[in-house]
Write a protein that holds these residues in place. Structure first.
Motif, PDB file in Angstrom:
ATOM      1  N   ARG A 194       0.743  -1.170  -0.099  1.00  0.00           N
ATOM      2  CA  ARG A 194      -0.069   0.002   0.031  1.00  0.00           C
ATOM      3  C   ARG A 194       0.766   1.272  -0.189  1.00  0.00           C
ATOM      4  NH1 ARG A 194      -1.744   4.682   1.707  1.00  0.00           N
ATOM      5  NH2 ARG A 194      -3.816   5.073   2.365  1.00  0.00           N
TER       6      ARG A 194
ATOM      7  N   SER B 233      -3.070  -0.725  -7.209  1.00  0.00           N
ATOM      8  CA  SER B 233      -3.596  -2.155  -6.964  1.00  0.00           C
ATOM      9  C   SER B 233      -3.191  -2.956  -8.138  1.00  0.00           C
ATOM     10  CB  SER B 233      -5.201  -1.991  -6.646  1.00  0.00           C
ATOM     11  OG  SER B 233      -5.659  -1.277  -7.912  1.00  0.00           O
TER      12      SER B 233
ATOM     13  N   CYS C 135      -0.209  -4.817  -7.487  1.00  0.00           N
ATOM     14  CA  CYS C 135       0.162  -5.526  -6.201  1.00  0.00           C
ATOM     15  C   CYS C 135       0.490  -7.001  -6.517  1.00  0.00           C
ATOM     16  CB  CYS C 135      -1.182  -5.442  -5.572  1.00  0.00           C
ATOM     17  SG  CYS C 135      -1.219  -3.957  -4.510  1.00  0.00           S
TER      18      CYS C 135
ATOM     19  N   GLU D 297      -4.204  -5.630  -2.596  1.00  0.00           N
ATOM     20  CA  GLU D 297      -4.922  -4.796  -3.662  1.00  0.00           C
ATOM     21  C   GLU D 297      -6.161  -4.285  -3.100  1.00  0.00           C
ATOM     22  OE1 GLU D 297      -6.395  -7.817  -6.498  1.00  0.00           O
ATOM     23  OE2 GLU D 297      -4.224  -7.605  -7.604  1.00  0.00           O
TER      24      GLU D 297
ATOM     25  N   CYS E 280      -4.800  -0.898  -1.396  1.00  0.00           N
ATOM     26  CA  CYS E 280      -4.541   0.276  -2.627  1.00  0.00           C
ATOM     27  C   CYS E 280      -5.516   0.675  -3.440  1.00  0.00           C
ATOM     28  CB  CYS E 280      -3.483  -0.584  -3.647  1.00  0.00           C
ATOM     29  SG  CYS E 280      -1.795  -0.918  -3.267  1.00  0.00           S
TER      30      CYS E 280
END
Length: 162
Positions: free
Chosen positions: A80, A86, A89, A132, A135
């Motif tokens: 993050r 995302s 990730c 994810e 994020c």
């Protein structure tokens, strides 16, 4: 044509993010392993970090399983703040665990224990999904707009006299 949040190819940034993610994984994994092996009265060694054979017995394996799990949770938080996207990730997580598997193969031989593969796969999955999600929450946060301030609780379009 410029697009919103366009990404620029920056190999130095990508390499530094990979190095950071790998470093934080090993630092936190070893820290957690030190704590849990101390609780189990086991002398921690490099074999605990890189060998799949240690997961076969419960007495030696549970500190490693907990260390993997907590490292995956910590890694999601690191994604993050370090990766911040995302869509990246999974790439960074798979790269990190692939490099760990490669290092394990080079130093201790191919990990034949199915327990190692299950623990590694579950840890990677948790790290990707949680990373994810974290994020996406950051990406979906409201963007503050300067100049659209409220006057006495009414939106700027409903102010009297405008």
């Amino acid at each position: 044509m410029a697009s919103f949040r366009s990404s620029v190819w920056d190999p130095l940034l990508i390499i530094s993010q990979i190095v950071f993610m790998q470093s934080q994984f090993y630092v936190l994994f070893c820290l957690y392993l030190l704590i849990f092996t101390g609780m189990a009265h086991i002398q921690p060694t490099l074999t605990h970090v890189l060998s799949s054979k240690m997961l076969v017995t419960w007495h030696q394996g549970w500190p490693i399983i907990l260390s993997y799990s907590l490292s995956a949770l910590s890694g999601a938080i690191s994604l993050r703040y370090a990766v911040r996207r995302s869509k990246n990730c999974m790439d960074f997580t798979v790269t990190m665990f692939f490099m760990h598997a490669l290092l394990s193969c080079v130093t201790r031989g191919f990990p034949f224990a199915w327990q190692w593969w299950v623990v590694t796969s579950v840890s990677a999955t948790v790290m990707v999904v949680l990373g994810e999600w974290l994020c996406m929450r950051m990406e979906m946060a409201d963007i503050p707009v300067v100049g659209g301030s409220l006057v006495s609780g009414a939106p700027s379009s409903k102010r009297p006299g405008l």
